[in-house]
Design a protein around this motif. Sequence first.
Motif, PDB file in Angstrom:
ATOM      1  N   SER A 145       0.880  -1.183   0.000  1.00  0.00           N
ATOM      2  CA  SER A 145       0.000   0.000   0.000  1.00  0.00           C
ATOM      3  C   SER A 145       0.913   1.228   0.000  1.00  0.00           C
ATOM      4  CB  SER A 145      -0.893   0.018   1.242  1.00  0.00           C
ATOM      5  OG  SER A 145      -1.696  -1.148   1.269  1.00  0.00           O
ATOM      6  N   ILE A 146       0.432   2.327  -0.569  1.00  0.00           N
ATOM      7  CA  ILE A 146       1.254   3.542  -0.675  1.00  0.00           C
ATOM      8  C   ILE A 146       0.507   4.711  -0.039  1.00  0.00           C
ATOM      9  CG2 ILE A 146       2.528   5.043  -2.257  1.00  0.00           C
ATOM     10  CD1 ILE A 146       2.307   2.754  -4.356  1.00  0.00           C
ATOM     11  N   ILE A 147       1.205   5.483   0.780  1.00  0.00           N
ATOM     12  CA  ILE A 147       0.593   6.649   1.437  1.00  0.00           C
ATOM     13  C   ILE A 147       1.126   7.918   0.784  1.00  0.00           C
ATOM     14  CG2 ILE A 147       0.071   7.776   3.639  1.00  0.00           C
ATOM     15  CD1 ILE A 147      -0.711   4.812   3.700  1.00  0.00           C
ATOM     16  N   ASP A 148       0.229   8.659   0.126  1.00  0.00           N
ATOM     17  CA  ASP A 148       0.584   9.968  -0.443  1.00  0.00           C
ATOM     18  C   ASP A 148       0.292  11.022   0.622  1.00  0.00           C
ATOM     19  OD1 ASP A 148       1.366  11.861  -2.234  1.00  0.00           O
ATOM     20  OD2 ASP A 148      -0.414  11.784  -3.503  1.00  0.00           O
ATOM     21  N   THR A 149       1.167  12.016   0.737  1.00  0.00           N
ATOM     22  CA  THR A 149       1.008  13.024   1.802  1.00  0.00           C
ATOM     23  C   THR A 149       0.901  14.421   1.203  1.00  0.00           C
ATOM     24  OG1 THR A 149       3.403  13.302   2.040  1.00  0.00           O
ATOM     25  CG2 THR A 149       2.365  11.630   3.412  1.00  0.00           C
ATOM     26  N   PRO A 150       0.342  15.374   1.952  1.00  0.00           N
ATOM     27  CA  PRO A 150       0.266  16.750   1.442  1.00  0.00           C
ATOM     28  C   PRO A 150       1.658  17.311   1.205  1.00  0.00           C
ATOM     29  CG  PRO A 150      -1.112  16.474   3.405  1.00  0.00           C
ATOM     30  CD  PRO A 150      -0.282  15.238   3.274  1.00  0.00           C
ATOM     31  N   GLY A 151       1.795  18.136   0.191  1.00  0.00           N
ATOM     32  CA  GLY A 151       3.081  18.785  -0.082  1.00  0.00           C
ATOM     33  C   GLY A 151       3.473  19.684   1.075  1.00  0.00           C
ATOM     34  N   ILE A 152       4.705  19.579   1.492  1.00  0.00           N
ATOM     35  CA  ILE A 152       5.182  20.372   2.629  1.00  0.00           C
ATOM     36  C   ILE A 152       5.473  21.798   2.156  1.00  0.00           C
ATOM     37  CG2 ILE A 152       7.066  20.617   4.281  1.00  0.00           C
ATOM     38  CD1 ILE A 152       7.210  17.500   4.210  1.00  0.00           C
ATOM     39  N   LEU A 153       4.956  22.753   2.882  1.00  0.00           N
ATOM     40  CA  LEU A 153       5.126  24.165   2.533  1.00  0.00           C
ATOM     41  C   LEU A 153       6.108  24.802   3.503  1.00  0.00           C
ATOM     42  CD1 LEU A 153       1.338  24.444   2.225  1.00  0.00           C
ATOM     43  CD2 LEU A 153       2.813  24.804   0.280  1.00  0.00           C
ATOM     44  N   SER A 154       6.420  26.065   3.268  1.00  0.00           N
ATOM     45  CA  SER A 154       7.365  26.728   4.170  1.00  0.00           C
ATOM     46  C   SER A 154       6.657  27.842   4.929  1.00  0.00           C
ATOM     47  CB  SER A 154       8.534  27.295   3.372  1.00  0.00           C
ATOM     48  OG  SER A 154       8.061  28.103   2.321  1.00  0.00           O
ATOM     49  N   GLY A 155       7.209  28.168   6.088  1.00  0.00           N
ATOM     50  CA  GLY A 155       6.665  29.291   6.857  1.00  0.00           C
ATOM     51  C   GLY A 155       5.772  28.864   8.007  1.00  0.00           C
ATOM     52  N   GLU A 156       5.803  29.636   9.082  1.00  0.00           N
ATOM     53  CA  GLU A 156       5.014  29.358  10.289  1.00  0.00           C
ATOM     54  C   GLU A 156       3.521  29.390  10.003  1.00  0.00           C
ATOM     55  OE1 GLU A 156       4.660  28.333  14.243  1.00  0.00           O
ATOM     56  OE2 GLU A 156       6.512  28.527  13.079  1.00  0.00           O
ATOM     57  N   LYS A 157       3.094  30.309   9.141  1.00  0.00           N
ATOM     58  CA  LYS A 157       1.666  30.490   8.843  1.00  0.00           C
ATOM     59  C   LYS A 157       1.056  29.197   8.294  1.00  0.00           C
ATOM     60  CE  LYS A 157      -1.388  33.579   6.277  1.00  0.00           C
ATOM     61  NZ  LYS A 157      -1.560  33.578   4.874  1.00  0.00           N
ATOM     62  N   GLN A 158       1.789  28.554   7.377  1.00  0.00           N
ATOM     63  CA  GLN A 158       1.281  27.328   6.766  1.00  0.00           C
ATOM     64  C   GLN A 158       1.119  26.238   7.817  1.00  0.00           C
ATOM     65  OE1 GLN A 158       0.219  27.239   3.841  1.00  0.00           O
ATOM     66  NE2 GLN A 158       1.158  28.988   2.847  1.00  0.00           N
ATOM     67  N   ARG A 159       2.055  26.209   8.750  1.00  0.00           N
ATOM     68  CA  ARG A 159       2.027  25.162   9.770  1.00  0.00           C
ATOM     69  C   ARG A 159       0.795  25.310  10.659  1.00  0.00           C
ATOM     70  NH1 ARG A 159       7.536  24.586  10.755  1.00  0.00           N
ATOM     71  NH2 ARG A 159       7.501  26.658  11.624  1.00  0.00           N
ATOM     72  N   ILE A 160       0.505  26.556  11.007  1.00  0.00           N
ATOM     73  CA  ILE A 160      -0.645  26.820  11.900  1.00  0.00           C
ATOM     74  C   ILE A 160      -1.955  26.548  11.163  1.00  0.00           C
ATOM     75  CG2 ILE A 160      -1.873  28.661  13.143  1.00  0.00           C
ATOM     76  CD1 ILE A 160       1.014  29.897  13.587  1.00  0.00           C
ATOM     77  N   SER A 161      -2.006  26.892   9.882  1.00  0.00           N
ATOM     78  CA  SER A 161      -3.278  26.799   9.152  1.00  0.00           C
ATOM     79  C   SER A 161      -3.736  25.367   8.889  1.00  0.00           C
ATOM     80  CB  SER A 161      -3.177  27.559   7.823  1.00  0.00           C
ATOM     81  OG  SER A 161      -2.257  26.915   6.969  1.00  0.00           O
ATOM     82  N   ARG A 162      -2.860  24.384   9.087  1.00  0.00           N
ATOM     83  CA  ARG A 162      -3.291  22.999   8.846  1.00  0.00           C
ATOM     84  C   ARG A 162      -4.379  22.570   9.843  1.00  0.00           C
ATOM     85  NH1 ARG A 162      -0.069  20.420   5.069  1.00  0.00           N
ATOM     86  NH2 ARG A 162       2.102  21.113   4.930  1.00  0.00           N
ATOM     87  N   GLY A 163      -4.290  23.046  11.072  1.00  0.00           N
ATOM     88  CA  GLY A 163      -5.314  22.686  12.059  1.00  0.00           C
ATOM     89  C   GLY A 163      -5.040  21.373  12.773  1.00  0.00           C
ATOM     90  N   TYR A 164      -3.945  20.691  12.423  1.00  0.00           N
ATOM     91  CA  TYR A 164      -3.558  19.459  13.119  1.00  0.00           C
ATOM     92  C   TYR A 164      -2.036  19.381  13.103  1.00  0.00           C
ATOM     93  CZ  TYR A 164      -2.998  17.605   8.363  1.00  0.00           C
ATOM     94  OH  TYR A 164      -2.600  17.421   7.059  1.00  0.00           O
ATOM     95  N   ASP A 165      -1.484  18.529  13.944  1.00  0.00           N
ATOM     96  CA  ASP A 165      -0.030  18.412  14.068  1.00  0.00           C
ATOM     97  C   ASP A 165       0.508  17.538  12.934  1.00  0.00           C
ATOM     98  OD1 ASP A 165       2.605  18.048  14.791  1.00  0.00           O
ATOM     99  OD2 ASP A 165       2.172  17.907  16.932  1.00  0.00           O
ATOM    100  N   PHE A 166       0.947  18.203  11.876  1.00  0.00           N
ATOM    101  CA  PHE A 166       1.379  17.506  10.658  1.00  0.00           C
ATOM    102  C   PHE A 166       2.556  16.557  10.939  1.00  0.00           C
ATOM    103  CE2 PHE A 166       3.916  17.646   6.622  1.00  0.00           C
ATOM    104  CZ  PHE A 166       3.010  16.974   5.823  1.00  0.00           C
ATOM    105  N   ALA A 167       3.554  17.062  11.681  1.00  0.00           N
ATOM    106  CA  ALA A 167       4.739  16.242  11.983  1.00  0.00           C
ATOM    107  C   ALA A 167       4.366  15.022  12.825  1.00  0.00           C
ATOM    108  CB  ALA A 167       5.797  17.079  12.703  1.00  0.00           C
ATOM    109  N   ALA A 168       3.406  15.205  13.760  1.00  0.00           N
ATOM    110  CA  ALA A 168       2.987  14.080  14.622  1.00  0.00           C
ATOM    111  C   ALA A 168       2.272  13.004  13.813  1.00  0.00           C
ATOM    112  CB  ALA A 168       2.074  14.596  15.742  1.00  0.00           C
TER     113      ALA A 168
END
Length: 531
Positions: A145-168
């Motif tokens: 099985s293959i897991i595709d993930t959202p493209g990683i963006l740069s900047g603090e704003k993008q990290r906050i706007s996801r609404g969940y802990d992307f790295a976790a």
Amino acid sequence: MFRKNLKKDPELFQNVSDGLRRLYRTKLFPLEDTYRFHDFHSPALEDADFDNKPMVLLVGQYSTGKTTFIRHLMEQDFPGMRIGPEPTTDSFIAVMHGDQEGVIPGNALVVDPKKPFRKLNAFGNAFLNRFMCAQMPNPVLESISIIDTPGILSGEKQRISRGYDFAAVLEWFAERVDRIILLFDAHKLDISDEFSEVIRALKNHEDKMRVVLNKADQISTQQLMRVYGALMWSLGKIINTPEVVRVYIGSFWAQPLLVPDNRKLFEAEEQDLFVDIQSLPRNAALRKLNDLIKRARLAKVQAYIISSLKKEMPSMFGKDSKKKELIANLGEIYHKIEKEHQISPGDFPKLDKMQELLNGQDFTKFASLKPKLLEAVEDMLANDIARLMAMVRQEEATMPSQTVKGGAFEGTMSGPFGHGYGEGASEGIDELEWVVGRDKPTYDEIFYTLSPINGKVSGAAAKKELVKSKLPNTVLGKIWKLADVDKDGFLDDEEFALANHLIKVKLEGHELPPTLPNHLVPPSKRGSVEA
């Protein structure tokens, strides 16, 4: 007395997955549950975690070609697929095998007991709305099985706007997958802050990590060398291990190469990556066993930490101030446990993360040390795991053909476009004439200077000539065995020509065949040598 004897008898397991599941439930889970392992580190494992197919996790910044890479492997579009230069994949998509093509949304996916995703429920609706399973009938997906993930963006704003802990979330997947592929774009190499954070979150899983430098056909050889060097330097700073991560260079899609200069390199790299992915089903049981051992070691450390904190807590007054003091001195507690129980420093969880998690815990509810629970896990690591390891080898021996098939994997299997076809020892494989015959006149001139007797030269005479190649004796010894077709200890003119041809093959950087291929057998020996 009867119970003691029963305990000593080793359990019988039907297969490795069954053994891992039962060991986890009976020996490791009680320790995890008692010392709150699931609150601090990782949710409890479910049956599906032991039975699921190997998974490949693709991680990379947007527009590095993750989705196109999946499409290239399967040679087929999958439901929910979107490709473009802008950030298109905004969801985690688990691409899995199914009889019918379709999409299962995240909320439905995490309640399915047959899928290994139930514990993702903990990341909440913000994540589940960005998670889905694309099911389809495809031969590649029958094995992985293959897991595709959202493209990683740069900047603090993008990290906050996801609404969940992307790295976790990525760390959760990393614990459960068999291979993590980090994709980089050779045309615009850039490692953003979020990508650096993600790679650090995957730090404990370097053994699963591979790197793909994609779109390498868009730049010249000289630029590619510089980009490769810059990538290795950047990764060295982030991953910070003495081992170098394996990097595959190529253009992983089914379009013509823009700069075809490095075609051979790309073909060899793609073949190596395919072999790595194809080995996953065969090594899946061993990977699960390895992950369970890692988990058990961490659970033991967790038990020592929690019980030490419990032991230090006062029974009546000053609990809050003592809790603060213990959290501040956690490093000293680590050191004490390390010396007392002979535990490697590498087995301890990150100090700052542990301190942060302890802040929200009630220390008075922690459990004190229960030796029986630890003994059960020690017994599992000392005895049961060794028996399962033997079962892994038996299972591998009975399933040697278990490999990923279909899609792009078929393209390089056979025929003239198979990897290495018509090169090295395979040169002349589909020609009517003996390929060695092309250069035989040159080799004959040397042959007759060696004073052959009855049309043959001795090993000693041949050796003087063959060592001029400067190849090591181990290689020349193998060439001699292949060239002395009739095994009489001498070389006639055809065998001498063959020896020189094999030297040329080796000097050009190709591997020698384990046995002499039919097309290299000298014409005069073809009747006498068994095919």
